[in-house]
Write a protein that holds these residues in place. Structure first.
Motif, mmCIF file in Angstrom:
data_model
loop_
_atom_site.group_PDB
_atom_site.id
_atom_site.type_symbol
_atom_site.label_atom_id
_atom_site.label_comp_id
_atom_site.label_asym_id
_atom_site.label_seq_id
_atom_site.Cartn_x
_atom_site.Cartn_y
_atom_site.Cartn_z
ATOM 1 N N ALA A 64 0.824 -1.208 0.000
ATOM 2 C CA ALA A 64 0.000 0.000 0.000
ATOM 3 C C ALA A 64 0.861 1.262 0.000
ATOM 4 C CB ALA A 64 -0.935 -0.008 1.210
ATOM 5 N N ASN A 66 3.844 1.676 -1.076
ATOM 6 C CA ASN A 66 4.539 1.869 -2.351
ATOM 7 C C ASN A 66 3.578 2.271 -3.465
ATOM 8 O OD1 ASN A 66 6.802 1.142 -0.976
ATOM 9 N ND2 ASN A 66 6.957 -0.908 -1.840
ATOM 10 N N LEU A 67 2.383 1.676 -3.486
ATOM 11 C CA LEU A 67 1.416 2.059 -4.526
ATOM 12 C C LEU A 67 0.970 3.504 -4.339
ATOM 13 C CD1 LEU A 67 -0.959 -1.002 -5.114
ATOM 14 C CD2 LEU A 67 0.833 -0.139 -6.583
ATOM 15 N N LEU A 68 0.879 3.931 -3.082
ATOM 16 C CA LEU A 68 0.462 5.312 -2.810
ATOM 17 C C LEU A 68 1.625 6.292 -2.936
ATOM 18 C CD1 LEU A 68 -1.809 4.623 0.278
ATOM 19 C CD2 LEU A 68 -2.562 5.730 -1.828
ATOM 20 N N GLY A 69 2.842 5.787 -2.968
ATOM 21 C CA GLY A 69 4.008 6.660 -3.016
ATOM 22 C C GLY A 69 4.208 7.413 -1.720
ATOM 23 N N MET B 17 -2.161 5.681 -9.174
ATOM 24 C CA MET B 17 -0.850 5.287 -9.676
ATOM 25 C C MET B 17 -0.720 5.610 -11.169
ATOM 26 S SD MET B 17 1.065 1.719 -9.047
ATOM 27 C CE MET B 17 2.811 1.570 -9.392
ATOM 28 N N ARG B 20 -0.173 9.267 -11.459
ATOM 29 C CA ARG B 20 1.215 9.642 -11.146
ATOM 30 C C ARG B 20 2.147 9.286 -12.302
ATOM 31 N NH1 ARG B 20 0.023 7.661 -6.218
ATOM 32 N NH2 ARG B 20 1.276 5.783 -6.422
#
Lengths: 160, 130
Positions: A64, A66-69, B17, B20
């Motif tokens: 989560a 990583n997907l959300l940054g 994503m 982005r």
């Protein structure tokens, strides 16, 4: 198709979609999975099956984040973790089916469904050790899967 | 020229994503919209000008293939550029999507592959450049 082929496909999705890096260690199922999602599919000739993806707490939170940054140290919300694991399951399933059955057949994937975490079972169970935790995949299909495999093995032009 | 872009995916995180990735890709963007399924996307297209649709396939309510068929059947919408962003690997289905003038990139994808798909689509001119 071997277990290694499947693991390579799973590892590729983990790395390229969610930046989850395999640790290189041998994967082993944790004592308890944190979240589990299944993707049911149906394919040619009435075949059907499901792919279950399980993550421990570390892998689920990292997916989560990583997907959300998210920046390091910021924890994702509970719903974000569920949504992230659903998407990871969806992409893993979509990438595993052609490894299992080839690219000549059409499969319909149902939206991912969260299921109660349980021990993984099926004709193939794989575990992938990641730097952030562990991810497991169970490939389940009924006996009809043999019909797809048979179709895939037929010479070009003679497939049903 | 900047693109008005619509991201269609049933997963909220995936929409973020993809958005982005659009930003990272360097594509000029004038506005970015989101829809959770094909039906929502069609409704949005009918009230809002969109140059480029980034479209998932497996979605509830209305899937991406049905959405694409309806867009191509609508005289006012048929020139819209559509790039399918999907886990789909079935070559017959991918061929059908391309026959409807859609670009295709496979999940997981990179921002570079997104730019290439859009550039290829504009070069072909199958959807009409914005």
């Amino acid at each position: 198709m071997s277990d290694d082929d499947c693991l390579m496909a799973i590892a590729g999705v983990c790395e390229h979609l969610a930046f989850l890096i395999p640790s290189g260690d041998e994967g082993a199922a944790p004592e308890a999975w944190s979240i589990q999602t299944q993707v049911r599919w149906c394919g040619p000739d009435g075949s059907r099956g499901r792919i279950v993806v399980a993550l421990d707490q570390g892998a689920a939170v990292a997916t989560a984040a990583n997907l959300l940054g998210l920046p390091p140290g910021q924890a994702p919300g509970e719903q974000d973790v569920r949504d992230a694991c659903s998407e990871l399951s969806n992409v893993i399933a979509g990438n595993l089916l052609p490894v299992l059955y080839g690219q000549d057949h059409e499969f319909h994937l149902c939206p991912p469904e969260e299921v109660a975490p349980a021990r993984l079972s099926g004709r193939t169970v794989l575990c992938l050790a990641l730097l952030d935790g562990t991810l497991g995949v169970a490939i389940q299909g009924d006996a009809d899967n043999s019909r797809i495999l048979k179709a895939v093995r037929l010479p070009t032009g003679s497939a049903p | 020229m900047a693109f008005s872009i619509l991201v269609v995916d049933d997963n909220r995180l995936m929409r973020g994503m993809v958005a982005r990735s659009v930003t990272l890709s360097g594509l000029p963007v004038s506005s970015l919209h989101e829809a959770g399924d094909g039906e929502q996307a069609l409704a949005l297209l009918r009230r809002q000008w969109v140059d480029l649709v980034l479209l998932d396939i497996n979605m509830p309510v209305m899937d991406g293939e049905t959405f694409l068929g309806q867009v191509r059947a609508d005289a006012r919408l048929r020139a819209t550029l559509v790039v399918v962003v999907s886990t789909e690997s079935s070559q017959p289905r991918i061929a059908r999507l391309k026959a409807l003038g859609a670009g295709f990139i496979h999940k997981p994808f990179t921002p570079e592959s997104l730019v290439k798909a859009v550039q290829d689509l504009m070069a072909i001119g199958s959807g009409g450049a914005p």
